[in-house]
Design an enzyme around this catalytic site. Structure first.
Site, short mmCIF file in Angstrom:
data_model
loop_
_atom_site.label_atom_id
_atom_site.label_comp_id
_atom_site.label_asym_id
_atom_site.label_seq_id
_atom_site.Cartn_x
_atom_site.Cartn_y
_atom_site.Cartn_z
CG ASP A 22 -1.89 -12.79 6.76
OD1 ASP A 22 -1.89 -13.96 7.01
OD2 ASP A 22 -2.34 -11.84 6.17
CE1 TYR A 69 -3.96 -2.15 0.11
CE2 TYR A 69 -2.68 -2.95 2.09
CZ TYR A 69 -3.90 -3.25 1.11
OH TYR A 69 -4.76 -4.05 1.33
CE1 TYR A 82 -8.51 -4.25 2.89
CE2 TYR A 82 -8.50 -3.08 4.89
CZ TYR A 82 -7.88 -4.14 4.31
OH TYR A 82 -6.88 -4.77 4.39
CG HIS A 124 1.98 -7.83 -1.77
ND1 HIS A 124 0.84 -7.10 -1.48
CD2 HIS A 124 3.11 -8.05 -0.70
CE1 HIS A 124 1.13 -6.78 0.06
NE2 HIS A 124 2.17 -7.64 0.54
C1 EUG Z 1 -3.06 -9.20 3.03
C2 EUG Z 1 -4.03 -9.15 3.84
C3 EUG Z 1 -4.88 -7.61 3.97
C4 EUG Z 1 -4.24 -6.77 3.03
C5 EUG Z 1 -3.31 -7.02 2.37
C6 EUG Z 1 -2.71 -8.17 2.27
C7 EUG Z 1 -2.15 -10.21 2.94
C8 EUG Z 1 -2.94 -11.48 2.52
C9 EUG Z 1 -6.49 -8.53 5.12
O1 EUG Z 1 -5.99 -7.76 4.73
O2 EUG Z 1 -5.06 -5.53 3.21
C10 EUG Z 1 -2.13 -12.71 2.60
#
Ligand code: EUG
Length: 603
Positions: A208, A148, A532, A451
Site C-alpha cells: 500500500d 510489525y 501469517y 498501528h
Molecule cells: C496492511 C496490509 C497488510 C499487512 C499489514 C498492513 C495495510 C492495510 C496485506 O498485508 O500485513 C491497509
C-alpha cells in the site's frame, strides 16, 4: 509549519520519495507533524548510568573494545552508537534505532549501535565479529516493517545491521526474462522509477505504501495487489550470508555460470537442485539475504473499481460471491474488502473531529459522516481489478456485475466517476504496481497515530469471515479501539488485516493495544486461525500457536537455529526462534505475559 523538505531519490537518498510524489510527500509530512504531540525526551540510561544500552551479558569495557575493533574495519561513519535522543520521525525519515510505532516504552526494543555494511564481504566481516564477541546483530533492509516492529531488534542492545543505506543497488533488470536482481536497500519507489526508466513494459508489485524494501517485505512474506501480489512466491534466487559467515547462493545461483559469471537462469527457475531452502530464510533468523531476484509482470491494461455495500449483514454473502471470482481469476489480483471506518479515516477525518467519547466511534456516527462522501452511507467497500484488453475486461466486468446482482444495493464506482484526488485513484495505482504514500493518511485517525496489525489467515468463506470479524469486534470494543479491518482475498485464503490504530504518545492506550492483540491471537488460535506474520513483541505467542504434535515445528526450527547459528548471534527471538543460549531465561513473552518491557526481570 515550516519543515525541511522530505528526502528524495533524486538526491540519492535511497529511502527517499520519488520526485513524482514530492508534493504528496510534503503534504504527508506536514500532516504527520500537525498530528504529533510527542516531545523529545532525555534518554533512559542503562543500569550503569551510561549510554548506549548494552547487549545482554557483556561489560561496557568489552563492548567498547568490540566497537573500536569494528569501527577500524568498517570506517568511522559506518558504526554509529545509539546514544542520542530517540525520534520516531515521519514515514520517509524513520529511525533505524527503535520501533517508530513503539507499543512498549520507546526505550525498550532499541539497539546499542547501527552498522552500515557496504558489501556482502562487509556483512561477513560483521557476522564474524559478532561471533567473536557474542554480540547479537539484527539485520534490517529499510526498517519500514511498520505495524510489525519496524527497525527494532527483538533483543535490547543488539547491533542493528542497516543493509539499506549502502547496499541499495538494482543489480539487473532483464526486460526479456521479466525479472530483476536487487540488494536490500531497493524500495518499491526506487524499483518503480528504474523500471520506468528502462523503458521495458513491465510492472512491479507494491504494498500500500511504497517506501519499504522489496527484498525485506518478501522475506517477511508480505503481499501486494497485482497478480504478482505474493512477494515471496514471485521471488527467484537468493544470496545469503549465514550466521557463521559463509555465503550461499540458492536456486540456480548455486551453479556457477560459464567463466564464473552469475548463472543466466538464476532469476528464471526458482528451485535449482536439492532441497529448496529459500523458505527457511523468510520470517527467520537463519541468514542475512544480500541479493534477491524477483519476477516482474508484463504490463497489461487494467480497470480498478470499487463496489460499495450498504448493509453490514450482507458481509457473508459478499465473501462467498468473491470466492469463485478470485479462484477463477476473473478478479486477477489480490482484491480487498475494506471496512468503512478505514475509508473515512483515509479522507483525513480524525476520530476527535467526530466523536468525543472514549471507546470506538458508534457505527451511526461513522455512517453519518460517510453520507458527505462520494461513496455515501455504506458499510463495506470492495476494491477489485480486471486485467487485460478491453474486450476481456468488459467480459470480466459483466461476470462480476452478474455475480453481485443478488445484492440489490451493491453499487459499482469507476475511476471516471470520482474526482482526481479521490482515494479510488490510489487503489488504481497500487493495483497496477505504482507505489504511493496515500495509505499513511488513515493513521491520523488518532493523534500520534500508529498501528499494530493482527493478521490471521482465513478460508475464503463468509462464515469464517463473520466469525473472525465478530471476534475482533468484541475485543476492539472491550479495549476501546475502532474497527478498521480489511480482507485481502487470494483464491484459497484471505489475509484478514485487522488494524489497531493507537496513539503512541499515550501509555495506557499502548498497554490496551497490546492486550487487545494478545487476546485476539488467543481467541483466533482457539478456533483454528493463525497469523501469517506478526509484530516482534508477539512472535513468541504466535509461534506457540503453531504447536501441532507437541510443538514439532518449533523443535525443528530450534534444531535448525542451533545448527546454523551455534553462538546465537543472529536476531535472537525473531519469529519466536531463540538460540540455545537465550532459551528459557525469561526472554520469551507468551500470551498471558503482561510485561511492558522485553528485558527479563524488568517490569
Ligand atoms: C496492511 C496490509 C497488510 C499487512 C499489514 C498492513 C495495510 C492495510 C496485506 O498485508 O500485513 C491497509
Amino acid at each position: 509549519m515550516l519543515l525541511p523538505p522530505p528526502p528524495t531519490l533524486s538526491e540519492h537518498i535511497p529511502s527517499g520519495a520519488p520526485v513524482r510524489l514530492l508534493e504528496d510527500a510534503k503534504a504527508s509530512k506536514e500532516r504527520f507533524y500537525n498530528n504529533s504531540t510527542i516531545q523529545e525526551k532525555p534518554r533512559d540510561k542503562d543500569d550503569d548510568g551510561l549510554l548506549p544500552v548494552l547487549p545482554p551479558d557483556i561489560t561496557r569495557n568489552a563492548f567498547n573494545n568490540a566497537i573500536a575493533e569494528l569501527t577500524k574495519s568498517l570506517g568511522e561513519p559506518n558504526v554509529v552508537l545509539t546514544d542520542k535522543p530517540l525520534v520516531d520521525g515521519w514515514y520517509l525519515e524513520h529511525p533505524n534505532t527503535h520501533d517508530a510505532f513503539h507499543v512498549h516504552s520507546r526505550e525498550d526494543t532499541i539497539s546499542s549501535a547501527t552498522v552500515y555494511p557496504g558489501s556482502t564481504e562487509e556483512v561477513q566481516t560483521i557476522v564474524k565479529w559478532a561471533n567473536k564477541h557474542l554480540i547479537p546483530i539484527y539485520p534490517i533492509s529499510m526498517g519500514r516493517n511498520l505495524g510489525y516492529g519496524g527497525a527494532a531488534p527483538r533483543v535490547r542492545g543488539s547491533i542493528v545491521m542497516d543493509l539499506g543505506k549502502r547496499m541499495n543497488k538494482i543489480l539487473k533488470i532483464d526486460g526479456d526474462n521479466c525479472s530483476c536482481l536487487l540488494e536490500p536497500g531497493v524500495t518499491y519507489f526506487a524499483l518503480y522509477e528504474a523500471v520506468q526508466k528502462s523503458g521495458y513494459p513491465l510492472w512491479i508489485d507494491t504494498t500500500d505504501v511504497g517506501g519499504g524494501s522489496v527484498l525485506g517485505n518478501a522475506l517477511d512474506r508480505g503481499v501486494g495487489y497485482t497478480p504478482y501480489g505474493d512477494h515471496f512466491g514471485n521471488h527467484c534466487g537468493m544470496e545469503v550470508v549465514l550466521p557463521t559467515g559463509d555465503i550461499v547462493r540458492l536456486g540456480m545461483g548455486a551453479l556457477p555460470g560459464k567463466d564464473n559469471t552469475d548463472n543466466p537462469t538464476w532469476q528464471s527457475f526458482q528451485y535449482g537442485y536439492g532441497p529448496y531452502s529459500d523458505g527457511i530464510f523468510t520470517q527467520s533468523n537463519y541468514g542475512i539475504v544480500t541479493k534477491m531476484g524477483f519476477w516482474l509482470m508484463p504490463a497489461t491494461e487494467h480497470l480498478t473499481f470499487a463496489i460499495t455495500f450498504a448493509r453490514e449483514d450482507d458481509f457473508e454473502r459478499i465473501i462467498d460471491i468473491i470466492r469463485p471470482l478470485s479462484a477463477q481469476r476473473v478478479l486477477g489480483n489480490v482484491p480487498q474488502i475494506r471496512h468503512v471506518t478505514q475509508e473515512l479515516a483515509v479522507t483525513g477525518i480524525r476520530k476527535k473531529d467526530i466523536y468525543a467519547g472514549d471507546g470506538p466511534v458508534p457505527e451511526q456516527v461513522i455512517r453519518e459522516h460517510m453520507k458527505a462522501t462520494i461513496y455515501g452511507d455504506v458499510t463495506w467497500i470492495f476494491y477489485a481489478t480486471v486485467y487485460g484488453p478491453k474486450d476481456s475486461r468488459n467480459t470480466s466486468i459483466d461476470v462480476v456485475r452478474k455475480a453481485f446482482s443478488v445484492i440489490p444495493d451493491a453499487k459499482f464506482i469507476f475511476p471516471d466517476d470520482v474526482p482526481p484526488d479521490h482515494y479510488l485513484h490510489a487503489r488504481v495505482a497500487i493495483a497496477s504496481g505504482v507505489p504511493m504514500l496515500t495509505d499513511l493518511d488513515w493513521l491520523h485517525w488518532k493523534s500520534n497515530g500508529s498501528h499494530l496489525a493482527f493478521s490471521p489467515i482465513s478460508p475464503v468463506d463468509g462464515k469464517d469471515a463473520r466469525k473472525l470479524y465478530e471476534m475482533v469486534q468484541k475485543r476492539h470494543g472491550e479495549f476501546g479501539f475502532d474497527m478498521m479491518p480489511a480482507f485481502c482475498i487470494a483464491p484459497r485464503e484471505m489475509h484478514f488485516i485487522d488494524i489497531i490504530c493507537y496513539d503512541r504518545g499515550d501509555e495506557d492506550e499502548k498497554r490496551r493495544a497490546i492486550k487487545c492483540i494478545r487476546a485476539m491471537i488467543a481467541d483466533a488460535a482457539k478456533e483454528g486461525y493463525g497469523e501469517y506474520r506478526t509484530h516482534i513483541l508477539l512472535s513468541d505467542q504466535v509461534a506457540a500457536t503453531y504447536n501441532w504434535n507437541n510443538a514439532a515445528l518449533m523443535r525443528l526450527n530450534e534444531t535448525l537455529k542451533d545448527a546454523l547459528d551455534p553462538n546465537g548471534i543472529l536476531a535472537p527471538g525473531k519469529a519466536g526462534i531463540w538460540p540455545k543460549r537465550f532459551r528459557e531465561k525469561g526472554w520469551e513473552i507468551l500470551g498471558d505475559d503482561d510485561r511492558t518491557w522485553t528485558v527479563p526481570g524488568k517490569i
